[in-house]
Design an enzyme around this catalytic site. Structure first.
Site, PDB file in Angstrom:
ATOM      1  N   CYS A   1      -9.023 -13.102 -25.005  1.00 48.49           N
ATOM      2  CA  CYS A   1      -9.115 -12.264 -26.206  1.00 48.49           C
ATOM      3  C   CYS A   1      -8.489 -10.887 -26.006  1.00 48.49           C
ATOM      4  O   CYS A   1      -8.590 -10.030 -26.889  1.00 48.49           O
ATOM      5  CB  CYS A   1     -10.577 -12.080 -26.617  1.00 48.49           C
ATOM      6  SG  CYS A   1     -11.496 -13.610 -26.867  1.00 48.49           S
TER       7      CYS A   1
ATOM      8  N   ARG B   1      -6.943  -8.433 -34.555  1.00 51.06           N
ATOM      9  CA  ARG B   1      -7.325  -9.851 -34.531  1.00 51.06           C
ATOM     10  C   ARG B   1      -8.796 -10.007 -34.156  1.00 51.06           C
ATOM     11  O   ARG B   1      -9.552 -10.719 -34.831  1.00 51.06           O
ATOM     12  CB  ARG B   1      -6.434 -10.586 -33.531  1.00 51.06           C
ATOM     13  CG  ARG B   1      -6.842 -12.015 -33.207  1.00 51.06           C
ATOM     14  CD  ARG B   1      -5.859 -12.587 -32.186  1.00 51.06           C
ATOM     15  NE  ARG B   1      -6.267 -13.893 -31.703  1.00 51.06           N
ATOM     16  CZ  ARG B   1      -7.020 -14.097 -30.631  1.00 51.06           C
ATOM     17  NH1 ARG B   1      -7.462 -13.062 -29.924  1.00 51.06           N
ATOM     18  NH2 ARG B   1      -7.338 -15.321 -30.249  1.00 51.06           N
TER      19      ARG B   1
END
Length: 269
Positions: free
Chosen positions: A145, A186
């Site tokens: 991530c 995101r």
């Protein structure tokens, strides 16, 4: 099995950066190892209802066969591709294999993601060092991530051809800050969409027993990954404009694989 092939591929990609007659063989082992990583990860990705990586794993098989054939024939364009992969691993490996460094990056990303959430006035709690919670739902931030994979890949692509120091510096600025910042957007979007359950109206095709997982699937696996892919294509175009020889390399690479796969298919008839 996956834990074995990742460091193996890393070692051999790095060895392939060293000039010498061994280079083609270390490159072949490196590509075989990375394809094994993809294949061994398919069951887990299918379980997570991740669509992109299983498709990549399937496409990697003809790619691997063509790559091995071209390396055995000493095609320079494939050595350039291998160099790009080696540089990518050189950037990624310290974060992946030295846990304190990887955790430091995760901590930075989760802190910055929290800043973005605060900017959007979205309430959350950091319940663990790498986990954010809103309501009943939690999102764990892992190394995947952080955007480090995309950064490593794109910098590796930029290293596929010789460049000036100016081009290297501009490529770094073109790749690293935009990917890092976009990744924060995101993460922020996924946290909000999942914990607020934005996509419960979409069909739940995951089959997951976890309550609310469908919203995570649509936010993370479909929308976020799709937008990231579009962004990376645009970023690649920017690199081609910055480094014109990189566009020539890409064209030569496509032609080489198209010809090799055509030859393989022709012999299989």
């Amino acid at each position: 099995m996956l834990e074995l092939f990742i460091p193996l591929s890393c070692v051999f990609f790095l060895l392939s950066l060293i000039p010498g007659r061994h280079r083609k063989y270390t490159a072949i082992i490196a590509w075989i190892s990375i394809v094994c990583v993809l294949i061994s990860g398919v069951p887990a990705w299918i379980e997570e209802t991740n669509l992109l990586y299983p498709v990549m794993a399937l496409l990697s098989l003809p790619f691997l066969w063509a790559t091995i054939r071209m390396l055995l024939n000493d095609q320079e364009v494939v050595y350039q591709l291998t160099r790009a992969a080696g540089v990518s691993f050189l950037i990624y490996a310290p974060f992946a294999f030295y846990e304190p460094l990887g955790n430091a990056l995760i901590s930075l990303v989760i802190s910055n993601t929290g800043m973005f959430l605060n900017f959007f006035n979205f309430p959350f709690d950091q319940v663990l060092w790498n986990t954010l919670q809103h309501g009943h739902f939690r999102v764990e931030i892992i190394l995947a991530c952080t955007g480090i994979q995309a950064i490593a890949i794109m910098l590796g692509v930029a290293a596929a051809v010789p460049t000036t120091w100016r081009q290297k510096a501009l490529a770094f600025l073109l790749v690293v800050p935009p990917i890092y910042i976009l990744n924060l957007f995101r993460n922020t979007g996924v946290v909000i969409a999942y914990t607020e359950q934005w996509f419960t109206w979409l069909p739940d095709i995951t089959g997951s027993p976890e309550p609310g997982y469908a919203s995570f699937f649509w936010a993370h696996n479909i929308i976020a990954e799709g937008l990231a892919l579009v962004f990376l294509v645009g970023l690649a175009y920017g690199l081609f404009r910055l480094i014109p020889t990189l566009a020539d390399f890409a064209a030569d690479l496509i032609d080489a694989y198209r010809l090799e796969i055509t030859n393989i298919a022709g012999r299989g008839r």
